[in-house]
Write an enzyme that holds these catalytic residues in place. Structure first.
Site, short mmCIF file in Angstrom:
data_model
loop_
_atom_site.label_atom_id
_atom_site.label_comp_id
_atom_site.label_asym_id
_atom_site.label_seq_id
_atom_site.Cartn_x
_atom_site.Cartn_y
_atom_site.Cartn_z
CD1 TRP A 139 -32.91 58.10 15.28
CD2 TRP A 139 -33.71 57.28 13.36
NE1 TRP A 139 -33.06 59.14 14.41
CE2 TRP A 139 -33.56 58.67 13.22
CE3 TRP A 139 -34.20 56.55 12.27
CZ2 TRP A 139 -33.88 59.35 12.04
CZ3 TRP A 139 -34.51 57.24 11.10
CH2 TRP A 139 -34.35 58.62 11.01
CG HIS A 251 -33.39 65.48 4.16
ND1 HIS A 251 -33.33 66.02 5.42
CD2 HIS A 251 -34.14 66.30 3.43
CE1 HIS A 251 -34.01 67.15 5.44
NE2 HIS A 251 -34.51 67.34 4.25
CE1 TYR A 255 -39.32 68.73 3.41
CE2 TYR A 255 -37.26 67.49 3.32
CZ TYR A 255 -37.94 68.68 3.47
OH TYR A 255 -37.24 69.84 3.69
CB SER A 266 -53.96 71.45 3.49
OG SER A 266 -52.61 71.82 3.66
CG HIS A 301 -29.26 64.79 8.23
ND1 HIS A 301 -30.20 64.90 9.23
CD2 HIS A 301 -29.94 64.98 7.08
CE1 HIS A 301 -31.39 65.13 8.71
NE2 HIS A 301 -31.27 65.19 7.40
#
Lengths: 528, 374, 60
Positions: A139, A251, A255, A266, A301
């Site tokens: 991937w 990266h 997130y 939350s 990475h």
């Protein structure tokens, strides 16, 4: 509620055209969620083929070239087809209802950004039936394996990625515009629920990095078809450049897949603790700084590609530091539970599992950040264990928790609590059986993405496979619970969870087709 | 129902336990046999125990809340929602822990990057799907292929103890010497990894990476390619034999003699039967991964040889593609990889096996002359 | 002293801790732009700091 009368003389259209032409955020949200569930099952069956092959040493079920197609497609489908659309679907449903808006700001764009996806993924999946097979380069599609040495279907893969990227960017624009312009007057930024906050920040991340991905795959395209050499040393390019570009997207992408999950958790933990979220301001601040800092750590990475020592140290330090704000979130959730009044309905079970297992994934992430140790972990099953702990009990569990949490609001009926709990426990046990042993085989030296392995890894792999099948088939329960809940059951009250706070609970269950046509006042209780 | 499900899972696990108990339950990283690998191991254990300690604290608080602050136990929710002091505390403490961790990690990393003053330099080149080792000061080079027989992989024979971790020609290095590896690749990115040395470095086409090791104990150390490199990524192991320096010198001179003898064999006349026998061996090691043992290939990336134009018609074209490869495909240039006898044998084999009965015999002398011209 | 308040807010974000009182203060601002710009500048500074530290260590 103002919206009930509106429903009566302006309901949804009938039949298929309702879904094709709809501009209603609830319809589009549902379509996103159903699409992502479908992709989750397709990607999941590929995972089961992988686990089937890895039950025992030796090649039994598939050949290596097909195995590589499975690992590649599994990753791509799960990341771009299941997790991301699921979060967009949740945002479509919940963001307008949480901020007191009648709909998304750009409803037709919303329709368009959804309908790109089925075409993108049909194209991606059709490559499985092409001569030479589907993409087989992982991937992360590192060049030159994905350029010079790729099967012909790579061009379709590139185009599918472009389309999925366009869809993501349009969705992100829509969310930003909605949150910035459509809030009820009393809903200031500082009163926004955390799910809205995390999505707002995620949307900015998406706009920042999806073009990088699009650029990268375009460079691949020109390398393959138009004789350029961006990633070919023979023509003055550099294969490592590909990895820098990919992870500069990749990266923040990590997130993108976890910040909305933080938002969901939350929302859920305070509800079932009957206690306000601990450190709400800290959570908001930490989320925004994570978003910025996530652009400074991509090369962790790539510790083994031969970065210069300076680069190696820089990315090690930056990565270690960025783990702190993430850790703080976990402390905040635990502090929210502390001295609360807890009950354990299915959404809360998923949320608690999220906190525990995501933390385990975070710890292995911290270990991976130590560059010299990463020389031993890199590209082994330890990494596979790490990111599955972050993504399955992280992203996927948070999506399931959100589904259970808001399903009564969507359908107007309570889901079957008993079946929901069965689904939770089977998933929980299954995923730990699957992914925990991967830490061990990884540390013992098993590389990732191999169809066959040496004898010392046999036992843990068999356990992983058994867990994988348990987890996979447990998801059928999930579908049963949802279908049952759509069909009927116990009527859900407007506030169907005792501790639930927020505007979405001020509309009846099921939420009328049109909500908040006039901006609401905020409920009296302390917000958020 | 829930209990039933849990019970059946356990039953399932227990059924498999008899075979599991034969296990080699390796659960941790190897300590390895070099200074570097030992310091990596100790870094790994330090950070692991730090994580465990934090986990114990966090999860204990959580468990305490789950047990004592449940509504069914009559807990009333408190309403506190912030405490800047405690938040600062739990932010600052991890930062200091991390800084403490970064110090030894930095030292180890600097050590790993110090490739200066090596005693022996070996160039390691990744190929789809084998490794080439070149001893730079010795004029010695050879390929290292997977030695596990195909029958074992397809479950037609009992698997060896070192299944998939065995090669025909291991890399041999002396103990107590600083060996520097120069890593590169001929096609896609590979990664050369020997866990016992804590050396893992990507082999990137067009670039050279460096790594080094100094092994202290005699032994055989096994590793695998760590970067996805195509179909047979799982089938290109690394075996390193560490021997005393004197044995290493003997091995080098023996190895050179053997290679020289093999090359000299090109001068003599080979019969068809000899070439076919040798050719089959060479084909299975070098060609069968792509073109398949039955010569039928895997369309479209790896074309069939059986009945193909290239293997049944123009001889020169066939020799050319084997010697020089085909740009933009996985077909490599074997002139640089095999000696004249092996090349002649494998071309002869391809032109006569699987019903390709052309009857053509390619003489090693002829191939030798082509190689000389290069 | 508004600049100092913005910097403090961004630094608080970096370690992920902020008190309710200061947050109230931050969110009275008319526009988030100064916070975003300061945030980006401080990230660049953070990167430069790390680069300096790393270079110092390597030179050693």
């Amino acid at each position: 509620m103002t919206s009930i009368s509106a429903t009566e003389h302006h309901g949804p259209e009938k039949g298929l055209m309702r879904w094709i032409l709809t501009t209603n955020h609830k319809d589009i949200g549902s379509m996103y969620l159903i699409f992502s569930l479908l992709m989750f099952f397709i990607g999941g069956s590929m995972a089961l083929i992988i686990r089937m092959e890895l039950v025992e040493p030796g090649l039994q079920v598939v050949q290596p070239e097909f195995f590589n197609q499975m690992t590649t497609m599994h990753g791509l489908i799960m990341v771009f087809g299941a997790v991301m659309p699921a979060f967009v679907g949740l945002a479509n449903w919940m963001v307008p209802m949480m901020i007191g808006a009648p709909d998304m700001a750009l409803p037709r764009l919303n329709n368009f950004s959804f309908w790109i996806l089925p075409f993108a993924f049909t194209m991606m999946l059709s490559s499985l039936f092409m001569d030479g097979g589907a993409p087989n380069f992982g991937w992360t599609f590192y060049a030159p394996l994905s350029t010079t040495y790729a099967p012909p279907s790579v061009t379709f893969f590139i185009f599918a990625m472009h389309m999925a990227g366009v869809s993501s960017i349009l969705g992100a624009i829509n969310i930003i515009v909605t949150v910035m312009n459509m809030r009820a007057p009393a809903m200031t930024y500082m009163k926004m629920p955390l799910f809205v906050w995390t999505w707002l920040i995620t949307a900015f991340l998406l706009i920042a990095v999806m073009p990088v991905l699009a650029g990268t795959v375009t460079m691949m395209l020109t390398d393959i078809h138009f004789g350029t050499s961006f990633f070919d040393a023979g023509g003055g390019g550099d294969p490592v450049l590909f990895q820098h570009l990919f992870w500069f997207f990749g990266h923040p992408e990590v997130y993108i897949m976890i910040l909305p999950a933080f938002g969901i958790i939350s929302q859920i933990v305070p509800t079932f603790s009957r206690k306000p979220l601990f450190g709400y301001p800290s959570m908001v601040y930490a989320t925004s700084s994570i978003a910025l800092l996530s652009f400074t750590v991509w090369a962790h990475h790539m510790f083994t590609v031969g970065l210069p020592l300076v680069g190696e140290l820089f990315f090690m330090y930056a990565t270690m530091l960025i783990s702190v704000p993430t850790g703080v979130k976990v402390f905040n959730w635990v502090a929210t539970m502390f001295r609360g009044s807890l009950t354990f309905e299915t959404p809360m079970l998923f949320a608690i599992a999220f906190i525990v297992l995501f933390t385990i994934g975070g710890f292995s992430g911290l270990m991976l950040a130590i560059s010299p140790a990463d020389f031993q972990y890199h590209d082994t099953y330890f990494v596979v264990a790490h990111f599955h702990y972050v993504l399955v009990p992280g992203a996927v569990f948070s999506i399931m928790a959100a589904t259970y949490y808001w399903l009564p609001k969507w359908t107007g009926y309570m889901y079957d609590e008993f079946l929901g709990k069965c689904h939770f426990w089977c998933s929980f046990i299954g995923l730990n059986l699957t992914f925990f042993p991967m830490h061990f085989v990884g540390l013992a030296g098993m590389p990732r993405r191999i169809p066959d392995y040496s004898l010392q890894f046999a036992d843990f792999n068999m356990i992983s496979s058994m867990g994988g099948f348990l987890f996979g088939f447990a998801q059928i329960l999930f579908v049963i619970v949802i279908v049952k809940c759509v069909q009927g059951g116990k009527k859900a009250k407007a506030v169907c969870w005792e501790g639930a706070k927020g505007l979405e609970w001020s509309v009846p269950s099921p939420a009328p087709y049109h909500t908040f046509e006039t901006p609401p006042n905020l409920p009296d209780e302390k917000y958020p | 129902m829930l209990a039933k499900i849990v019970a059946s899972v356990f039953l399932f696990v227990i059924t498999f336990l008899p075979r599991l108990s034969l296990a080699d339950w390796a659960v941790n990283m190897t300590e390895g046999v070099t200074d570097v690998s030992r310091s990596v191991y100790s870094l790994h254990m330090q950070i692991f125990w730090i994580c465990v300690a934090i986990a114990v604290v966090v999860f204990s608080v959580m468990l305490w809340s789950i047990i004592h602050h449940r509504k069914s136990a009559g807990a009333k929710a408190a309403q506190f929602h912030e405490n800047t002091t405690i938040e600062l505390l739990w932010t600052i403490i991890p930062i200091f822990i991390l800084i403490a961790m970064a110090v030894p990690a930095t030292a180890t990393l600097i050590d790993m990057y110090d490739t200066k003053e090596s005693d022996i330099d070996i160039q390691v080149t990744g190929y789809q799907w084998k490794w080439q080792y070149q001893y730079l000061s010795e004029d010695l080079a050879f390929f290292s292929n997977l030695a596990t027989p195909k029958e074992q992989i397809s479950n037609l024979a009992v698997k060896n103890a070192n299944y998939l971790l065995e090669v025909d020609e291991p890399l041999v290095i002396p103990i107590g010497k600083k060996v520097r590896f120069l890593l590169t690749s001929n096609d896609v990115i590979h990664s050369w990894w020997v866990p016992a040395f804590a050396v893992k470095k990507d082999a990137i086409p067009g670039f050279i990476n460096e790594a080094w090791t100094q092994v202290e104990e005699v032994g055989i150390y096994r590793g695998q390619c760590a970067e996805l490199c195509g179909k047979d990524h799982g089938f290109m192991p690394i075996v390193v034999k560490a021997v005393p320096y004197e044995d290493y010198l003997v091995w080098v001179s023996d190895k050179k003699t053997i290679i020289a003898e093999q090359e000299a064999a090109a001068a003599r006349v080979w019969t068809m039967a000899e070439l076919m026998e040798q050719g089959e061996k060479v084909y299975q090691t070098n060609c069968a991964a792509c073109h398949q043992p039955n010569g039928e290939g895997i369309s479209p990336a790896f074309p069939a040889l059986k009945g193909s134009v290239i293997a049944t018609q123009d001889q020169q074209a066939h020799i050319d593609i084997v010697l020089n490869g085909k740009a933009g495909t996985a077909m490599q240039a074997y002139a640089a990889q095999l000696n004249a006898v092996d090349l002649a044998a494998v071309i002869t084999y391809e032109r006569n096996a699987w019903g390709n009965n052309t009857g053509d015999l390619i003489a090693p002398q002829y191939i030798q002359s082509l190689l000389k011209d290069k | 002293m508004r600049l100092w308040q913005v910097i403090k807010a961004v630094l608080a974000a970096f370690i992920g801790v902020q008190s309710e009182k200061n947050r109230q203060l931050d969110f009275q601002a008319q526009t988030p732009l100064p916070y975003i710009i300061t945030g980006i500048i401080l990230v660049v500074l953070f990167v430069l700091c790390l680069v300096l530290i790393v270079n110092y260590l390597v030179a050693f």
